[in-house]
Design a protein around this motif. Structure first.
Motif, PDB file in Angstrom:
ATOM      1  N   ALA B  59       0.823  -1.175  -0.029  1.00 48.27           N
ATOM      2  CA  ALA B  59      -0.030   0.113  -0.037  1.00 48.27           C
ATOM      3  C   ALA B  59       0.630   1.285   0.038  1.00 48.27           C
ATOM      4  O   ALA B  59       0.326   2.370   0.228  1.00 48.27           O
ATOM      5  N   LEU B  60       2.283   1.019  -0.357  1.00 47.23           N
ATOM      6  CA  LEU B  60       3.081   2.106  -0.113  1.00 47.23           C
ATOM      7  C   LEU B  60       2.744   3.457  -1.099  1.00 47.23           C
ATOM      8  O   LEU B  60       2.926   4.446  -0.760  1.00 47.23           O
ATOM      9  N   SER B  61       1.971   2.968  -1.895  1.00 48.25           N
ATOM     10  CA  SER B  61       1.693   4.301  -3.278  1.00 48.25           C
ATOM     11  C   SER B  61       0.383   4.852  -2.621  1.00 48.25           C
ATOM     12  O   SER B  61       0.276   6.169  -2.853  1.00 48.25           O
ATOM     13  N   GLY B  62      -0.228   4.215  -1.600  1.00 44.21           N
ATOM     14  CA  GLY B  62      -1.225   5.093  -1.108  1.00 44.21           C
ATOM     15  C   GLY B  62      -0.928   5.787   0.361  1.00 44.21           C
ATOM     16  O   GLY B  62      -1.690   6.586   0.969  1.00 44.21           O
ATOM     17  N   PHE B  63       0.379   5.677   0.458  1.00 52.18           N
ATOM     18  CA  PHE B  63       0.848   6.622   1.667  1.00 52.18           C
ATOM     19  C   PHE B  63       1.304   7.970   1.371  1.00 52.18           C
ATOM     20  O   PHE B  63       2.002   8.327   0.717  1.00 52.18           O
TER      21      PHE B  63
END
Lengths: 259, 194
Positions: B59-63
């Motif tokens: 989910a890193l892109s959503g952080f």
């Protein structure tokens, strides 16, 4: 105790009051025994909380790029079949013996076949049913081999008959007949030699296949042995733990006696 | 000089796996400790910690960086712990061993501490663990985040999606219950020799 004072106590305990709130609460504590006692008690509880430490596990977790699905390694437990190692060894021995004794043992749709010797005539065959199915695969063709032998035998008989029918023939004819015999023998040797070569290639291929299977199984066995050793290591650790318990017990007894 | 979390996160978002693994190395112990204190089982806490990093990686892109990276990780961990408690229908357990290993303790203590003091400290830790296991989940979580991870009241409120006053109340109530439990277990306020 009011909700307001509870929040103040918590803020005071964790040092999250504004300066004015702190000054005000300090003034309150100097006159309120209940709040003072509460703060002291909760401070002690906080110091007790510091003693609760989680165990320290070994961390070996790292994120890696996903591998191709076919590279997935199954758990060893699901791949391990007891006795397969022994079976592989037995197959290897059998294959080696086959190569040495020139023995063919085969079980297929055509039934059980046991053959010995390079020129496998019907007399050396124990076959409970059917015919040689490998002829269809083109690996070896005993039918054609046999027919060639039969043709040769017929030719030999013809030659013998013709030789017997012409006892007064000249030395030139005899020499010619001898040359035919020599040619015949050379051809027989060649045919037998070809058959042997084909057979040797087949045996070598089989042996190679068995050795590959054996190697694969050996790796599985080694992994199983490693796991087994791990179990023994666990047992050893359990013994150490037992000895520690004994020492601890001795220490306690000694401590009691000192008192 | 070590890179900050923000720098490592930015590099990780650019596909640098090593940077993300540096974050794992930096935060795996606090995350495991949080999970262990919330659910009380070593093996499960380790699984939760691993799953936390896997989810974070995915989910890193959503952080977006509104919160600290550590707060984001804590939130993922707490959600996983909540799932675990709900799924297993378990209450957190106190997993302290039955006996106390004096030999092991001797290796842990400071030279000034006697064996008796070491044993006392260990027993006290076990009593705390049991008292914490008695708390409702929200009180226990508030104490753990404040006491062991040093979050501010506001950070805890943001993480648990509750008002600031609720966080303080949970802390007060939780601490009061632990204090009572410890007193009932015979632990005196001055038992640490202070």
């Amino acid at each position: 105790m009011t909700c307001e004072s509870r929040e103040l106590i918590v803020g005071y305990l964790y040092d999250e009051l504004t300066d004015s709130e702190r000054r005000s609460f300090d003034a309150h504590l100097s006159v309120c025994d209940e709040c003072r006692g509460e703060v002291a008690g909760l401070k002690a509880t906080r110091s007790h909380l510091s003693l609760w430490a989680p165990p320290e596990p070994e961390f070996a977790f790292r994120v890696v790029r996903e591998q191709a699905p076919d590279a997935k390694v199954l758990p060893m437990r699901s791949r391990w079949k007891p006795g397969l190692g022994l079976a592989a060894a037995a197959v290897l021995v059998l294959a080696a013996a086959t190569a040495i004794a020139n023995l063919e043992v085969r079980y297929d749709a055509s039934g059980l076949v046991v053959r010995t010797g390079w020129a496998r005539g019907d007399g050396a065959t124990v076959q409970n049913t059917g015919q040689d199915s490998r002829a269809a695969n083109g690996a070896i063709q005993p039918a054609s081999f046999r027919s060639e032998l039969q043709a040769l035998e017929r030719r030999l008989r013809d030659l013998e008959i013709s030789a017997a029918a012409r006892p007064s023939a000249g030395s030139l004819q005899t020499a010619s007949a001898r040359m035919d015999d020599a040619e015949m023998l050379r051809r027989v040797r060649q045919i037998v030699g070809d058959a042997e070569s084909r057979q040797q290639i087949i045996v070598a291929e089989r042996l190679l296949e068995v050795m590959r299977d054996f190697d694969r199984q050996r790796q599985v066995d080694l992994a199983a042995i490693e796991r087994g050793l791990g179990t023994y290591q666990g047992l050893t650790n359990a013994e150490i733990a037992q000895q520690r318990d004994m020492l601890n017990q001795l220490y306690r007894v000694a401590a009691r006696q000192e008192k | 000089m070590a890179s900050s979390d923000e720098e490592l996160v930015a590099r990780s978002m650019g596909g640098d796996l090593d940077s993300f693994n540096q974050l794992v190395l930096r935060w795996e112990r606090p995350i495991y400790a949080l999970a262990y204190r919330v659910i009380g089982r070593e093996e499960d806490a380790r699984d939760v910690a691993q799953e936390t990093f896997l989810r974070a990686f995915r989910a890193l892109s959503g952080f977006k960086g509104q919160a600290k990276f550590s707060s984001w990780l804590y939130r993922i961990t707490l959600n996983l712990c909540r799932d675990w408690i709900r799924k297993e229908r378990r209450t957190p357990v106190s997993q302290a061993p039955e006996g106390i290993d004096i030999i092991e303790l001797a290796g842990e203590g400071t030279p000034a501490e006697s064996i008796e003091q070491l044993v006392g400290r260990k027993q006290l830790g076990r009593a705390v663990s049991k008292a914490m296991a008695m708390l409702p989940e929200e009180q226990r979580t508030a104490i753990i985040l404040k006491e062991y991870h040093g979050l501010t009241f506001q950070e805890i409120a943001d993480m648990l999606d509750c008002p600031l006053s609720t966080v303080k109340t949970r802390l007060y109530q939780g601490l009061s219950v632990v204090r009572k439990q410890l007193e009932e277990a015979g632990v005196k306020p001055d038992s640490l020799g202070k």
